[in-house]
Scaffold this motif. Structure first.
Motif, mmCIF file in Angstrom:
data_model
loop_
_atom_site.group_PDB
_atom_site.id
_atom_site.type_symbol
_atom_site.label_atom_id
_atom_site.label_comp_id
_atom_site.label_asym_id
_atom_site.label_seq_id
_atom_site.Cartn_x
_atom_site.Cartn_y
_atom_site.Cartn_z
ATOM 1 N N GLU A 382 -52.281 -73.690 -65.007
ATOM 2 C CA GLU A 382 -51.640 -74.295 -63.505
ATOM 3 C C GLU A 382 -50.808 -74.380 -62.758
ATOM 4 O OE1 GLU A 382 -54.058 -77.548 -60.851
ATOM 5 O OE2 GLU A 382 -53.042 -78.000 -63.171
ATOM 6 N N LYS A 383 -50.074 -74.140 -62.153
ATOM 7 C CA LYS A 383 -48.802 -74.026 -62.142
ATOM 8 C C LYS A 383 -48.162 -74.772 -60.705
ATOM 9 C CE LYS A 383 -48.858 -69.655 -62.422
ATOM 10 N NZ LYS A 383 -50.287 -69.411 -62.815
ATOM 11 N N TYR A 384 -47.430 -75.671 -60.680
ATOM 12 C CA TYR A 384 -47.156 -76.885 -59.452
ATOM 13 C C TYR A 384 -45.787 -77.412 -58.839
ATOM 14 C CZ TYR A 384 -46.088 -79.527 -62.998
ATOM 15 O OH TYR A 384 -44.719 -80.375 -64.164
ATOM 16 N N TRP A 385 -45.153 -77.067 -57.861
ATOM 17 C CA TRP A 385 -44.525 -77.979 -57.776
ATOM 18 C C TRP A 385 -44.139 -79.522 -57.090
ATOM 19 C CZ3 TRP A 385 -38.868 -76.391 -57.716
ATOM 20 C CH2 TRP A 385 -38.782 -74.770 -57.172
ATOM 21 N N CYS A 386 -43.224 -79.809 -57.581
ATOM 22 C CA CYS A 386 -42.904 -81.510 -57.315
ATOM 23 C C CYS A 386 -42.490 -82.421 -57.222
ATOM 24 C CB CYS A 386 -43.915 -82.529 -58.692
ATOM 25 S SG CYS A 386 -42.889 -82.283 -59.989
ATOM 26 N N LYS A 387 -41.679 -83.018 -56.767
ATOM 27 C CA LYS A 387 -40.408 -83.896 -56.035
ATOM 28 C C LYS A 387 -40.527 -84.731 -56.494
ATOM 29 C CE LYS A 387 -36.981 -85.860 -52.639
ATOM 30 N NZ LYS A 387 -37.206 -85.828 -50.954
ATOM 31 N N TRP A 388 -39.510 -84.912 -57.201
ATOM 32 C CA TRP A 388 -39.151 -85.980 -59.108
ATOM 33 C C TRP A 388 -38.523 -87.251 -58.146
ATOM 34 C CZ3 TRP A 388 -35.187 -89.437 -60.362
ATOM 35 C CH2 TRP A 388 -35.038 -89.806 -61.030
#
Length: 638
Positions: A382-388
């Motif tokens: 599973e790949k993801y982007w997120c805002k820290w």
């Protein structure tokens, strides 16, 4: 036969020692009480559901058996009735035996244990009865599960404030130093033992973590020098094997620019409110991140904590690794029975598996796409982007839309995960992470900083404000052709440049309106007054043409033209006209003899005089040429 008996006894005692050593039950090896006094014996056991409800007992050994003195089932031997008691604390994994009115015949070997006989879980304790008045100091007991941790406190008074403080482990001939305040540390305990001075002078604490079975034994904590001067205190540590010991990776290898993932364990059933991760130093553990949102400044944007109370773990993700990150790190909680695991981080040669542009600058209002490439081995992960944020980085997986307005798409053919913005806003500035996750376990991550600057004008040009950004740094200019283009060099986490402009423009507009509205009202009042005055003035005036000018002049103004130096029919006899403004000084009578004795009219105001002078000049300018000719013909007439 004698030889066989000796062999049997050796085997028997060896078996007994093996059972005692491997037994999870733990207590003091020896206790001493005064004749007629009392003793207290603490016995520890693993806090399993079976042990909590099992029978606890205290029995006295003989050559043939171990006779029960007292048990948790309510039995008390006849000779001990009224002077022996047993109390179980299953939530703490301990039961306590108290014996009062000690007699000399009470001396001997005993066992404290769990079960229906002494062949199972038990621990041997020797009881001594002294006829003196002083009881020797007993070792303080510490019962720790494997891979767990323990904290021990030692206090020796003000006289040892500046003395050397140490912890050593007893051997057959000496006491081997584990750690002291002179900088010495046992290599096998490096990264997993901590000595901290306490606010009370002459006192300190020792914390040992990642304990192993071989760490069991008798220790001394002291002030001064062992065997020469100072004081010491005995500490008896027992490490028991836990059936379900969580797997802890004691050593992690990370590459420069890459990332690591550390999983910390705790008991979710206990009231654990504080969780944090710290970097070990010999005399302190510097907190880096906690579940309260604290993040050390030098780790901002590159560390995050994911808590999972369901399985009693919290995961630490650290990326943008550099050589200074090498060292030992501890997982910490405020639970008394919690493991404080230690992990060593090494920085090795290599390249990160995830590839993302180092930094991106973009102009507010423009679209943006940021790509994250991954290797084939992560194709099914599973790949993801997120805002820290300092409180976490909530993943947005592929084809999922975040409420803030960006989407994540995954092209498995190209092995690229993209982060898409339809229109960048100032609020989008910050750190963004690309990461891998598999079966709720977090893997590699890579962080980039997205810097949003300026705004787009209607003409398409970039307006780059000259004001400082929110964090006080100057915002560099961005050319229109570079909007949304990743930079080769990593950028510092600057503030939002356009935010200050927007706020400043709004404030300036408000102030301008508050000034212009009153000025406009005053101007309108003045115009109205001027129109009224002029209207009244024009009612008594005729329109006169003077050369190329047209003006309104009151005919009454001509009555006193002579008062302004422009005399009517100046230097004339009869009806002949003569010069205007000649060089001769002439004395002209302005009235008949009958009028000479009368008083002259009162002069007009200064404003009217000025207007009349200007009007007279205009009226006579038309005949200027004729007046000059007349002057030549009548030059001597006066």
């Amino acid at each position: 036969m004698g030889l066989l008996a000796i062999i049997f006894l050796l085997v028997f005692f060896h078996t007994e020692l093996a059972i005692s050593a491997s037994s999870p039950i733990f207590g003091p090896k020896q206790v001493t009480g005064l004749l007629g006094g009392s003793v207290t014996v603490k016995c520890f056991y693993p806090r399993t559901s079976v042990n909590r409800h099992s029978r606890k007992y205290w029995c006295k050994e003989s050559t043939r058996q171990c006779s029960t003195i007292i048990s948790s089932n309510g039995f008390v031997a006849l000779d001990y009735q009224g002077r022996a008691s047993i109390t179980d604390f299953p939530e703490n994994g301990i039961f306590i035996i108290e014996i009062a009115g000690l007699k000399r015949r009470d001396m001997g070997p005993y066992k404290c244990g769990i079960g229906f006989n002494d062949r199972g879980l038990s621990f041997r304790v020797k009881l001594d009865v002294s006829e003196g008045s002083i009881v020797p100091e007993e070792a303080q007991l510490f019962y720790v599960e494997q891979q767990g941790s323990v904290t021990m406190t030692c206090a020796f008074g003000n006289q040892y404030t500046n003395a050397n403080m140490y912890l050593c482990k007893m051997t057959k001939t000496s006491c081997s130093t584990i750690i002291d305040t002179q900088g010495n540390i046992d290599p096998s305990f490096k990264g997993r033992v901590l000595l901290s001075k306490l606010p009370i002078p002459g006192s300190f604490s020792i914390t040992m973590t990642q304990l192993k079975k071989q760490d069991s034994g008798l220790y001394l904590c002291g002030a001064g020098t062992y065997g020469a001067e100072g004081e010491s205190k005995k500490l008896d540590v027992h490490v028991f094997e836990e059936a379900l010991v969580p797997k802890i990776q004691p050593v992690l290898n990370g590459v420069r620019g890459g990332s690591v993932s550390v999983e910390c364990h705790y008991n979710p059933k206990e009231n654990v409110t504080v969780k944090y991760w710290c970097k070990w130093k010999q005399y302190e553990c510097i907190q880096i991140i906690s579940n309260s949102g604290h993040v050390q400044d030098s780790y901002e944007g590159r560390i995050v904590m994911h808590d999972n109370p369901e399985n009693g773990t919290y995961t630490i993700l650290l990326n943008q690794l550099n050589d200074e990150d090498a060292g030992y790190y501890w997982c910490m909680t405020n639970g008394e029975q919690e493991r404080k695991s230690s992990t060593e981080l090494n920085i090795v040669e290599g390249k990160p598996n995830l590839a993302v542009d180092n930094g991106v600058q973009v102009v507010a209002g423009s679209p943006l796409t940021v790509s994250c490439s991954y290797p084939c081995k992560y194709a099914n992960y599973e790949k993801y982007w997120c805002k820290w944020k300092n409180t976490g980085c909530d993943p947005i997986v592929s084809i999922e839309r975040d409420p803030s307005g960006f989407t994540v798409n995954c092209n498995k053919g190209n092995r690229v995960l993209t982060l898409n913005f339809d229109q960048i806003s100032l609020a989008d500035q910050g750190w963004y992470w690309c990461g891998i996750r598999h079966a709720s376990h977090y893997g590699e991550t890579h962080a980039i900083y997205l810097q949003v600057q300026g705004v787009l004008q209607n003409s398409g040009d970039v307006r780059n404000p000259s004001e400082e950004s929110n964090d006080g740094t100057d915002v560099p200019q961005i050319k229109p052709e570079n909007r949304g283009v990743p930079l080769n060099e990593p950028k510092e986490a600057a503030g939002v440049g356009g935010s200050a402009d927007s706020h400043g423009d709004s404030k300036s507009s408000t102030v301008l309106l508050s000034v212009l509205i009153p000025v406009g009202v005053i101007f309108l009042l003045l115009v109205t007054m001027f129109v009224v005055v002029k209207y009244r003035f024009f009612k008594h005036s005729d329109l006169v043409s003077v050369g190329s000018y047209r003006t309104n002049i009151s005919m009454t103004d001509f009555e006193n033209a002579r008062q302004y130096g422009a005399k009517d029919n100046i230097c004339m006899e009869g009806a002949h006209e003569t010069q205007i403004g000649g060089t001769n000084d002439c004395v002209i009578m302005t009235g008949s003899p009958k009028e000479e004795g009368k008083s002259r009219k009162k002069k007009r105001g200064s404003k009217e005089e000025v207007e009349m002078a200007y009007t007279t000049f205009l009226l006579n300018s038309e005949n200027l040429e004729f007046a000059r000719n007349s002057q030549e013909q009548n030059s001597g007439s006066c």
